[in-house]
Design a protein around this motif. Structure first.
Motif, mmCIF file in Angstrom:
data_model
loop_
_atom_site.group_PDB
_atom_site.id
_atom_site.type_symbol
_atom_site.label_atom_id
_atom_site.label_comp_id
_atom_site.label_asym_id
_atom_site.label_seq_id
_atom_site.Cartn_x
_atom_site.Cartn_y
_atom_site.Cartn_z
ATOM 1 N N ASN A 24 0.895 -1.050 -0.106
ATOM 2 C CA ASN A 24 0.122 0.192 0.114
ATOM 3 C C ASN A 24 0.973 1.229 0.005
ATOM 4 O OD1 ASN A 24 -2.085 -1.831 0.316
ATOM 5 N ND2 ASN A 24 -2.573 -1.199 2.262
ATOM 6 N N ALA A 59 -3.744 -4.402 -0.115
ATOM 7 C CA ALA A 59 -5.006 -4.801 0.510
ATOM 8 C C ALA A 59 -6.082 -4.429 -0.421
ATOM 9 C CB ALA A 59 -5.272 -3.807 1.773
ATOM 10 N N SER A 60 -6.989 -5.359 -0.414
ATOM 11 C CA SER A 60 -8.105 -5.053 -1.995
ATOM 12 C C SER A 60 -8.801 -3.649 -1.528
ATOM 13 C CB SER A 60 -9.082 -6.099 -1.944
ATOM 14 O OG SER A 60 -9.461 -6.426 -0.914
ATOM 15 N N ASP A 61 -9.228 -3.443 -0.355
ATOM 16 C CA ASP A 61 -9.958 -2.242 0.098
ATOM 17 C C ASP A 61 -9.122 -0.900 -0.438
ATOM 18 O OD1 ASP A 61 -8.121 -2.860 2.173
ATOM 19 O OD2 ASP A 61 -9.508 -1.557 3.734
ATOM 20 N N PHE A 62 -7.654 -0.895 -0.265
ATOM 21 C CA PHE A 62 -6.806 0.128 -0.448
ATOM 22 C C PHE A 62 -6.912 0.390 -1.935
ATOM 23 C CE2 PHE A 62 -2.719 1.577 -2.040
ATOM 24 C CZ PHE A 62 -2.645 2.867 -1.425
ATOM 25 N N ARG A 64 -9.213 -0.780 -4.269
ATOM 26 C CA ARG A 64 -10.364 0.100 -4.718
ATOM 27 C C ARG A 64 -10.422 1.263 -4.559
ATOM 28 N NH1 ARG A 64 -12.208 -5.039 -3.370
ATOM 29 N NH2 ARG A 64 -12.825 -4.572 -1.252
ATOM 30 N N SER A 65 -10.103 1.808 -3.383
ATOM 31 C CA SER A 65 -10.104 3.238 -2.821
ATOM 32 C C SER A 65 -9.209 4.084 -4.109
ATOM 33 C CB SER A 65 -9.661 3.476 -1.331
ATOM 34 O OG SER A 65 -9.535 4.772 -1.258
ATOM 35 N N LYS A 68 -10.654 4.489 -7.466
ATOM 36 C CA LYS A 68 -11.883 5.514 -7.565
ATOM 37 C C LYS A 68 -11.296 6.867 -7.441
ATOM 38 C CE LYS A 68 -14.897 2.135 -5.987
ATOM 39 N NZ LYS A 68 -16.087 1.562 -5.005
ATOM 40 N N ALA A 100 -12.674 -1.196 -11.037
ATOM 41 C CA ALA A 100 -13.048 -0.290 -9.818
ATOM 42 C C ALA A 100 -12.862 1.019 -10.311
ATOM 43 C CB ALA A 100 -12.492 -0.656 -8.671
#
Length: 132
Positions: A24, A59-62, A64-65, A68, A100
């Motif tokens: 990240n 991290a997949s959420d990082f 995706r963030s 976007k 994403a």
């Protein structure tokens, strides 16, 4: 993780080559450096070569963030970019990033080789030189 930028002046393609572990933190560091180098080179297209990545520790959420967020090259969403990822797990992560971020990066392509990226970008006889 280390990354370096190269530029092909004839085709105006910015190339970033990565080595080591992609985290990240290193992705955020690269993201910041990208805008500066893109503007300095006045690039019309980009290739992010992840062939040298030894581990995808994102991290997949990082991811995706990050996908976007607005591109660091405002107004240039029409310029094509390719992410080169030969490794299967990394390819899947970058496809997730592509999907994403599609609304803000409609011309982003995930490919397996640099040759495929050059073909996608329509590059003619590229000659990459280090960008300082």
């Amino acid at each position: 993780m280390a990354f370096r930028f190269e530029f092909d002046a004839a085709n105006r393609i910015l190339l970033a080559r990565f080595e080591g572990q992609l985290t990240n933190e290193s992705a955020a560091e690269y993201h910041d450096a990208l805008g500066k180098n893109w503007r300095a080179a006045d690039a019309r297209a980009g290739i992010w070569d992840l062939s040298g990545v030894t581990e995808f520790a994102l991290a997949s959420d990082f991811l995706r963030s990050l996908a976007k967020r607005r591109p660091v090259t405002p107004g240039l969403t029409d310029h094509p970019r390719c992410i080169v990822v030969p490794e299967t797990a990394g390819y899947g992560l970058m496809r997730m990033f592509q999907i994403a971020g599609e609304p803000v990066r409609p011309n982003l392509h995930v490919v397996r080789t640099v040759d495929e990226a050059l073909k996608t970008l329509g590059a003619q006889s590229p000659q990459f030189e280090p960008l300082e």
